[in-house]
Design a protein around this motif. Sequence first.
Motif, PDB file in Angstrom:
ATOM      1  N   ALA A  12       0.802  -1.220   0.000  1.00 44.76           N
ATOM      2  CA  ALA A  12       0.000   0.000   0.000  1.00 44.76           C
ATOM      3  C   ALA A  12       0.835   1.270   0.000  1.00 44.76           C
ATOM      4  O   ALA A  12       1.776   1.407   0.755  1.00 44.76           O
ATOM      5  CB  ALA A  12      -0.915   0.003   1.222  1.00 44.76           C
ATOM      6  N   CYS A  13       0.447   2.156  -0.897  1.00 44.94           N
ATOM      7  CA  CYS A  13       1.078   3.472  -0.979  1.00 44.94           C
ATOM      8  C   CYS A  13      -0.030   4.516  -0.893  1.00 44.94           C
ATOM      9  O   CYS A  13      -0.818   4.660  -1.817  1.00 44.94           O
ATOM     10  CB  CYS A  13       1.848   3.615  -2.296  1.00 44.94           C
ATOM     11  N   ALA A  14      -0.128   5.196   0.229  1.00 44.95           N
ATOM     12  CA  ALA A  14      -1.249   6.100   0.475  1.00 44.95           C
ATOM     13  C   ALA A  14      -0.869   7.528   0.131  1.00 44.95           C
ATOM     14  O   ALA A  14       0.297   7.893   0.141  1.00 44.95           O
ATOM     15  CB  ALA A  14      -1.691   6.006   1.931  1.00 44.95           C
ATOM     16  N   ALA A  15      -1.887   8.321  -0.135  1.00 43.22           N
ATOM     17  CA  ALA A  15      -1.634   9.725  -0.443  1.00 43.22           C
ATOM     18  C   ALA A  15      -2.874  10.527  -0.135  1.00 43.22           C
ATOM     19  O   ALA A  15      -3.992  10.022  -0.170  1.00 43.22           O
ATOM     20  CB  ALA A  15      -1.249   9.878  -1.910  1.00 43.22           C
ATOM     21  N   THR A  16      -2.672  11.807   0.201  1.00 41.89           N
ATOM     22  CA  THR A  16      -3.792  12.725   0.261  1.00 41.89           C
ATOM     23  C   THR A  16      -4.229  13.000  -1.175  1.00 41.89           C
ATOM     24  O   THR A  16      -3.501  12.676  -2.117  1.00 41.89           O
ATOM     25  CB  THR A  16      -3.370  14.018   0.955  1.00 41.89           C
ATOM     26  N   PRO A  17      -5.415  13.589  -1.380  1.00 41.25           N
ATOM     27  CA  PRO A  17      -5.872  13.836  -2.755  1.00 41.25           C
ATOM     28  C   PRO A  17      -4.808  14.525  -3.593  1.00 41.25           C
ATOM     29  O   PRO A  17      -4.191  15.499  -3.173  1.00 41.25           O
ATOM     30  CB  PRO A  17      -7.107  14.721  -2.541  1.00 41.25           C
ATOM     31  N   GLN A  18      -4.580  13.984  -4.790  1.00 44.13           N
ATOM     32  CA  GLN A  18      -3.526  14.476  -5.661  1.00 44.13           C
ATOM     33  C   GLN A  18      -4.081  14.843  -7.028  1.00 44.13           C
ATOM     34  O   GLN A  18      -5.015  14.211  -7.524  1.00 44.13           O
ATOM     35  CB  GLN A  18      -2.440  13.415  -5.840  1.00 44.13           C
ATOM     36  N   ASP A  19      -3.478  15.854  -7.634  1.00 39.33           N
ATOM     37  CA  ASP A  19      -3.802  16.242  -8.999  1.00 39.33           C
ATOM     38  C   ASP A  19      -2.997  15.333  -9.945  1.00 39.33           C
ATOM     39  O   ASP A  19      -1.773  15.433 -10.026  1.00 39.33           O
ATOM     40  CB  ASP A  19      -3.437  17.707  -9.227  1.00 39.33           C
ATOM     41  N   LEU A  20      -3.701  14.447 -10.652  1.00 44.58           N
ATOM     42  CA  LEU A  20      -3.038  13.515 -11.562  1.00 44.58           C
ATOM     43  C   LEU A  20      -3.160  13.948 -13.017  1.00 44.58           C
ATOM     44  O   LEU A  20      -3.009  13.122 -13.919  1.00 44.58           O
ATOM     45  CB  LEU A  20      -3.620  12.111 -11.376  1.00 44.58           C
ATOM     46  N   SER A  21      -3.402  15.222 -13.240  1.00 43.95           N
ATOM     47  CA  SER A  21      -3.473  15.737 -14.609  1.00 43.95           C
ATOM     48  C   SER A  21      -2.195  15.386 -15.359  1.00 43.95           C
ATOM     49  O   SER A  21      -1.084  15.596 -14.858  1.00 43.95           O
ATOM     50  CB  SER A  21      -3.657  17.251 -14.604  1.00 43.95           C
ATOM     51  N   GLY A  22      -2.337  14.839 -16.560  1.00 44.49           N
ATOM     52  CA  GLY A  22      -1.180  14.475 -17.361  1.00 44.49           C
ATOM     53  C   GLY A  22      -0.493  13.200 -16.908  1.00 44.49           C
ATOM     54  O   GLY A  22       0.581  12.874 -17.408  1.00 44.49           O
ATOM     55  N   LYS A  23      -1.127  12.448 -15.985  1.00 44.89           N
ATOM     56  CA  LYS A  23      -0.521  11.217 -15.485  1.00 44.89           C
ATOM     57  C   LYS A  23      -1.444  10.022 -15.737  1.00 44.89           C
ATOM     58  O   LYS A  23      -2.591  10.182 -16.162  1.00 44.89           O
ATOM     59  CB  LYS A  23      -0.216  11.346 -13.990  1.00 44.89           C
ATOM     60  N   MET A  24      -0.925   8.843 -15.479  1.00 43.71           N
ATOM     61  CA  MET A  24      -1.684   7.616 -15.684  1.00 43.71           C
ATOM     62  C   MET A  24      -1.224   6.568 -14.683  1.00 43.71           C
ATOM     63  O   MET A  24      -0.111   6.639 -14.144  1.00 43.71           O
ATOM     64  CB  MET A  24      -1.476   7.087 -17.106  1.00 43.71           C
ATOM     65  N   PHE A  25      -2.094   5.595 -14.419  1.00 45.04           N
ATOM     66  CA  PHE A  25      -1.713   4.408 -13.684  1.00 45.04           C
ATOM     67  C   PHE A  25      -1.296   3.345 -14.693  1.00 45.04           C
ATOM     68  O   PHE A  25      -2.005   3.096 -15.673  1.00 45.04           O
ATOM     69  CB  PHE A  25      -2.872   3.870 -12.848  1.00 45.04           C
ATOM     70  N   THR A  26      -0.156   2.715 -14.438  1.00 42.98           N
ATOM     71  CA  THR A  26       0.316   1.623 -15.281  1.00 42.98           C
ATOM     72  C   THR A  26       0.231   0.323 -14.500  1.00 42.98           C
ATOM     73  O   THR A  26       0.782   0.214 -13.402  1.00 42.98           O
ATOM     74  CB  THR A  26       1.760   1.863 -15.738  1.00 42.98           C
ATOM     75  N   PHE A  27      -0.468  -0.651 -15.076  1.00 41.66           N
ATOM     76  CA  PHE A  27      -0.563  -2.008 -14.534  1.00 41.66           C
ATOM     77  C   PHE A  27       0.258  -2.892 -15.469  1.00 41.66           C
ATOM     78  O   PHE A  27      -0.233  -3.321 -16.520  1.00 41.66           O
ATOM     79  CB  PHE A  27      -2.014  -2.470 -14.493  1.00 41.66           C
ATOM     80  N   PRO A  28       1.535  -3.176 -15.130  1.00 45.92           N
ATOM     81  CA  PRO A  28       2.447  -3.756 -16.103  1.00 45.92           C
ATOM     82  C   PRO A  28       2.408  -5.276 -16.230  1.00 45.92           C
ATOM     83  O   PRO A  28       3.077  -5.824 -17.123  1.00 45.92           O
ATOM     84  CB  PRO A  28       3.823  -3.303 -15.593  1.00 45.92           C
ATOM     85  N   GLN A  29       1.654  -5.968 -15.364  1.00 43.49           N
ATOM     86  CA  GLN A  29       1.635  -7.421 -15.465  1.00 43.49           C
ATOM     87  C   GLN A  29       0.325  -7.983 -14.914  1.00 43.49           C
ATOM     88  O   GLN A  29      -0.338  -7.357 -14.088  1.00 43.49           O
ATOM     89  CB  GLN A  29       2.807  -8.045 -14.693  1.00 43.49           C
TER      90      GLN A  29
END
Length: 223
Positions: A12-29
Amino acid sequence: MALYILLLMLTACAATPQDLSGKMFTFPQESNTAYVQLTPKRVDFGAITVCLRTITDLNRNHVLFSLSTPSGSDAFLIFKSTIDEILIYVHGPPGTFGGEDYKVNTWHSICSTWDSVTGVVQLWLDNKPFIRKYVGGARIRNPSIIIGQEQDSHGGGFDKTQSFVGMMSDVHMWDYTLSACEIQKYMLDRNLTPGNVLNWKALDYRTYGRVLTEKKNTCSCTE
């Protein structure tokens, strides 16, 4: 110590609300451990709109968006089947949308709407609306929202053969049905009103397993 550090990186990697503009989640496998848990700003829905963008090379069944409740694992599920169909479940049997041009290794923009009053769902794929279909469904309360895995139980029950492998971005969710004009704004990436349940520009999320948060490469180069 090295093993402990690795586990910290991959779990688990937690974070407060973040602006992900211009980003993506990669699921590599393919796995049954990699996913993103999304924390909604509201927990009681009589209507839903979900929009997201994906790219994958999968030809098998795979999940696109999974919302479960304590009383049902497929409270709101967007699922791509092996044949040319996208299925939208709301508590029960799905609305089936076939004949779409869902190419592999291509970014696709997907939106789905549902209203408990009419019981009707609709799919939009790459700015193309499909016919509206009846699925029924009561109000949705106390959701667990996950991307990357399909929930066969509330918050769990993952099957790696249904997992998502690829990249996903621009995930938004509203507690009402967007108009056709607003959906077109999303499809064309023009002045969209952000989701009031899930907002990619202020996303409260937690990643598990091997999920990367990366810059979305969209520039085109010319000589």
